[in-house]
Design a protein around this motif. Structure first.
Motif, PDB file in Angstrom:
ATOM      1  N   VAL A 283       1.109  -1.271   0.002  1.00 21.70           N
ATOM      2  CA  VAL A 283       0.110   0.079  -0.066  1.00 21.70           C
ATOM      3  C   VAL A 283       1.005   1.261   0.135  1.00 21.70           C
ATOM      4  O   VAL A 283       0.397   2.277  -0.786  1.00 21.70           O
ATOM      5  N   LEU A 284       2.104   1.306   0.809  1.00 22.58           N
ATOM      6  CA  LEU A 284       2.878   2.328   0.795  1.00 22.58           C
ATOM      7  C   LEU A 284       3.392   2.461  -0.474  1.00 22.58           C
ATOM      8  O   LEU A 284       3.550   3.707  -1.141  1.00 22.58           O
ATOM      9  N   PHE A 285       3.928   1.675  -1.289  1.00 20.49           N
ATOM     10  CA  PHE A 285       4.423   1.761  -2.639  1.00 20.49           C
ATOM     11  C   PHE A 285       3.501   2.349  -3.588  1.00 20.49           C
ATOM     12  O   PHE A 285       3.678   3.058  -4.320  1.00 20.49           O
ATOM     13  N   GLU A 286       2.324   1.655  -3.474  1.00 22.55           N
ATOM     14  CA  GLU A 286       1.242   2.071  -4.481  1.00 22.55           C
ATOM     15  C   GLU A 286       0.924   3.574  -4.322  1.00 22.55           C
ATOM     16  O   GLU A 286       0.668   4.555  -5.139  1.00 22.55           O
ATOM     17  N   THR A 287       1.042   4.208  -2.979  1.00 21.13           N
ATOM     18  CA  THR A 287       0.654   5.564  -2.558  1.00 21.13           C
ATOM     19  C   THR A 287       1.769   6.526  -3.244  1.00 21.13           C
ATOM     20  O   THR A 287       1.592   7.396  -4.052  1.00 21.13           O
ATOM     21  N   LEU A 288       2.985   6.053  -3.010  1.00 15.95           N
ATOM     22  CA  LEU A 288       4.215   6.816  -3.482  1.00 15.95           C
ATOM     23  C   LEU A 288       4.158   6.769  -5.136  1.00 15.95           C
ATOM     24  O   LEU A 288       4.421   8.011  -5.576  1.00 15.95           O
ATOM     25  N   ALA A 289       3.754   5.625  -5.634  1.00 11.67           N
ATOM     26  CA  ALA A 289       3.736   5.760  -7.264  1.00 11.67           C
ATOM     27  C   ALA A 289       2.912   6.751  -7.662  1.00 11.67           C
ATOM     28  O   ALA A 289       3.111   7.204  -9.019  1.00 11.67           O
ATOM     29  N   ASP A 290       1.584   6.671  -7.011  1.00  9.31           N
ATOM     30  CA  ASP A 290       0.435   7.536  -7.289  1.00  9.31           C
ATOM     31  C   ASP A 290       0.736   9.200  -7.068  1.00  9.31           C
ATOM     32  O   ASP A 290      -0.203  10.129  -7.420  1.00  9.31           O
ATOM     33  N   SER A 291       1.612   9.634  -6.230  1.00 14.96           N
ATOM     34  CA  SER A 291       1.625  10.696  -5.610  1.00 14.96           C
ATOM     35  C   SER A 291       2.800  11.663  -6.135  1.00 14.96           C
ATOM     36  O   SER A 291       3.937  11.333  -6.489  1.00 14.96           O
ATOM     37  N   ALA A 292       2.291  13.067  -6.241  1.00 14.01           N
ATOM     38  CA  ALA A 292       3.259  13.957  -6.529  1.00 14.01           C
ATOM     39  C   ALA A 292       4.007  14.906  -5.515  1.00 14.01           C
ATOM     40  O   ALA A 292       4.817  15.662  -5.331  1.00 14.01           O
ATOM     41  N   ASP A 293       3.576  14.445  -4.082  1.00 14.78           N
ATOM     42  CA  ASP A 293       4.160  15.240  -2.889  1.00 14.78           C
ATOM     43  C   ASP A 293       4.407  14.125  -1.640  1.00 14.78           C
ATOM     44  O   ASP A 293       5.001  14.932  -0.676  1.00 14.78           O
ATOM     45  N   VAL A 294       4.312  12.805  -1.843  1.00 12.36           N
ATOM     46  CA  VAL A 294       4.463  12.027  -0.653  1.00 12.36           C
ATOM     47  C   VAL A 294       6.024  11.416  -1.081  1.00 12.36           C
ATOM     48  O   VAL A 294       6.074  10.839  -2.058  1.00 12.36           O
ATOM     49  N   ALA A 295       6.694  11.355   0.174  1.00 16.05           N
ATOM     50  CA  ALA A 295       7.928  10.444   0.058  1.00 16.05           C
ATOM     51  C   ALA A 295       7.962   9.596   1.175  1.00 16.05           C
ATOM     52  O   ALA A 295       7.240   9.674   2.099  1.00 16.05           O
ATOM     53  N   THR A 296       8.892   8.723   1.361  1.00 14.05           N
ATOM     54  CA  THR A 296       9.400   7.966   2.557  1.00 14.05           C
ATOM     55  C   THR A 296      10.746   7.873   2.672  1.00 14.05           C
ATOM     56  O   THR A 296      11.454   7.936   1.669  1.00 14.05           O
ATOM     57  N   LEU A 297      10.986   7.191   3.831  1.00 20.11           N
ATOM     58  CA  LEU A 297      12.398   6.955   4.003  1.00 20.11           C
ATOM     59  C   LEU A 297      12.587   5.324   4.331  1.00 20.11           C
ATOM     60  O   LEU A 297      11.882   4.799   4.932  1.00 20.11           O
ATOM     61  N   ILE A 298      13.824   4.723   3.348  1.00 16.31           N
ATOM     62  CA  ILE A 298      14.235   3.471   3.694  1.00 16.31           C
ATOM     63  C   ILE A 298      15.526   3.400   3.942  1.00 16.31           C
ATOM     64  O   ILE A 298      16.482   4.298   3.623  1.00 16.31           O
ATOM     65  N   GLY A 299      15.953   2.285   4.454  1.00 19.26           N
ATOM     66  CA  GLY A 299      17.398   1.957   4.724  1.00 19.26           C
ATOM     67  C   GLY A 299      18.070   1.547   3.287  1.00 19.26           C
ATOM     68  O   GLY A 299      17.448   0.919   2.537  1.00 19.26           O
ATOM     69  N   ALA A 300      19.485   1.925   3.124  1.00 22.16           N
ATOM     70  CA  ALA A 300      20.051   1.504   2.097  1.00 22.16           C
ATOM     71  C   ALA A 300      20.531   0.426   1.715  1.00 22.16           C
ATOM     72  O   ALA A 300      20.515  -0.300   0.538  1.00 22.16           O
ATOM     73  N   ARG A 301      20.357  -0.599   2.896  1.00 21.42           N
ATOM     74  CA  ARG A 301      20.633  -1.886   2.800  1.00 21.42           C
ATOM     75  C   ARG A 301      19.255  -2.642   2.695  1.00 21.42           C
ATOM     76  O   ARG A 301      19.253  -4.012   2.586  1.00 21.42           O
ATOM     77  N   ASP A 302      18.252  -1.947   3.005  1.00 20.62           N
ATOM     78  CA  ASP A 302      16.896  -2.802   2.891  1.00 20.62           C
ATOM     79  C   ASP A 302      16.820  -3.343   1.488  1.00 20.62           C
ATOM     80  O   ASP A 302      16.850  -2.534   0.374  1.00 20.62           O
ATOM     81  N   ARG A 303      16.077  -4.544   1.630  1.00 18.34           N
ATOM     82  CA  ARG A 303      15.890  -4.960   0.216  1.00 18.34           C
ATOM     83  C   ARG A 303      14.205  -5.154  -0.096  1.00 18.34           C
ATOM     84  O   ARG A 303      13.518  -5.884   0.349  1.00 18.34           O
ATOM     85  N   TYR A 304      13.823  -4.289  -0.880  1.00 23.18           N
ATOM     86  CA  TYR A 304      12.340  -4.011  -1.281  1.00 23.18           C
ATOM     87  C   TYR A 304      11.720  -4.385  -2.790  1.00 23.18           C
ATOM     88  O   TYR A 304      12.805  -4.182  -3.525  1.00 23.18           O
ATOM     89  N   LEU A 305      10.612  -4.973  -2.945  1.00 23.45           N
ATOM     90  CA  LEU A 305      10.548  -5.224  -4.483  1.00 23.45           C
ATOM     91  C   LEU A 305       9.111  -4.536  -4.601  1.00 23.45           C
ATOM     92  O   LEU A 305       8.216  -4.432  -3.685  1.00 23.45           O
ATOM     93  N   TRP A 306       9.143  -3.973  -5.931  1.00 29.00           N
ATOM     94  CA  TRP A 306       7.685  -3.352  -6.294  1.00 29.00           C
ATOM     95  C   TRP A 306       7.504  -3.334  -7.712  1.00 29.00           C
ATOM     96  O   TRP A 306       8.445  -3.843  -8.505  1.00 29.00           O
ATOM     97  N   PRO A 307       6.317  -3.524  -8.112  1.00 34.41           N
ATOM     98  CA  PRO A 307       6.181  -3.576  -9.715  1.00 34.41           C
ATOM     99  C   PRO A 307       6.934  -2.710 -10.497  1.00 34.41           C
ATOM    100  O   PRO A 307       7.002  -1.576 -10.094  1.00 34.41           O
TER     101      PRO A 307
END
Length: 323
Positions: A228-252
């Motif tokens: 849900v977080l990644f979908e929100t970021l993909a559709d938004s022009a003003d929302v960002a989030t913070l993640i760790g450089a070593r974190d391993r995430y996957l998204w479409p």
């Protein structure tokens, strides 16, 4: 039920001789005889009849024998589980895509002979995780207690590694084209980090981060998970989030999300490892050595006040920029 009496019964049944059972156990024949007599009184059943050759099982003894063997085997397995080195190394991580899990996986790939259990305790309060270390539920946990003086007895906390933060944005965000950013460039941006749990070290980390760099950290709303977080970021022009450089995430792929390093200073999330100082698992020592080889955060870097030094000394360092 006295498990040693059960063990004496099993050995006497297998050898057909009380003396042979006593020799195996390293006790006297009289001790074995007393144990079995006490067991018979507890069960209210006669387990053996004496013969010229030794002892024979009664019908009740034959019925009890397979269960007795199961009891002895269970006790032996339980004892082996508590002996370091006789069981897998159990380490708690916050999530299987977290930086902790990535580092642990890299270690296991270079040491495939190590038996490893990756555990997710699913608790937010690091004091609960520390208690799990103290009781032996896990051998170690990647958590930080902000005041080391509150750690349970014999539980140690050492610096594990730093996880520099990156800004994650969608393609429509005004910072999406940046190759890197400074904390100053993040001011007035809505940085959405849903589900920041009270009593957690990351709640204090984000409080210090927002205060130090005048950032807008928005923790509003429930945490519905990364999808849900990644979908929100993909559709938004003003929302960002913070993640760790070593974190391993996957998204479409069509989300087209951008991971942007934050530098000058790097925002270093310090990860600690808590473990029991008395009789640690043998494999844990090697893992601690592996952690010492990991690269530090880029210089200059910022750490919160409770960060411990990379030397694993446990001493505090100030929340300043390291150059």
């Amino acid at each position: 039920m006295d498990t040693e009496a059960v063990r004496s019964f099993v050995l006497a049944a297998e050898f057909g001789q009380l003396q042979h059972a006593a020799d195996e156990l390293g006790v006297t024949q009289q001790a074995v005889s007393k144990r079995i007599a006490a067991l018979e009184r507890e069960l209210e059943a006669r387990l053996f009849t004496r013969t010229a050759r030794g002892v024979d099982l009664t019908h009740d003894g034959q019925a009890f024998l397979p269960h007795a063997r199961s009891i002895v085997a269970g006790v032996d397995r339980a004892a082996a589980a508590l002996r370091p080195g006789a069981r897998p190394l159990r380490i708690d991580v916050l999530g299987l895509r977290s930086a902790q899990a990535v580092v642990l996986h890299d270690y296991w790939r270079s040491h495939p002979e190590i038996e490893l259990d990756v555990v997710t305790l699913r608790v937010n309060d690091p004091r609960v995780a520390a208690a799990a270390v103290q009781t032996g539920e896990v051998d170690a946990t990647f958590r930080s207690v902000l005041d080391p003086a509150t750690l349970p007895r014999d539980v140690r906390m050492v610096h594990a590694f730093d996880s520099p933060l990156e800004l994650l944005v969608g393609p429509r965000h005004p910072l999406a084209a940046a190759s890197s950013l400074t904390p100053a460039e993040l001011r007035k941006q809505r940085i959405w980090v849903p589900g920041i749990a009270r009593e957690s070290e990351w709640a204090d980390f984000y409080d210090q981060l927002a205060t130090t760099f005048d950032l807008r950290i928005d923790a509003a709303g429930p945490n519905f998970g990364n999808e849900v977080l990644f979908e929100t970021l993909a559709d938004s022009a003003d929302v960002a989030t913070l993640i760790g450089a070593r974190d391993r995430y996957l998204w479409p792929a069509h989300h087209d999300l951008r991971r942007i390093p934050i530098l000058n200073p790097a925002l270093a999330y310090p990860l600690s490892l808590m473990y029991l100082g008395t009789n640690p698992h043998p494999a844990l020592r090697d893992f601690l050595s592996h952690l010492a080889t990991l690269a530090p955060a880029p210089a200059p870097s910022w750490h919160p006040t409770w960060a411990t030094t990379p030397s694993h000394s446990g001493r505090k360092q100030p929340a300043t920029w390291d150059t």
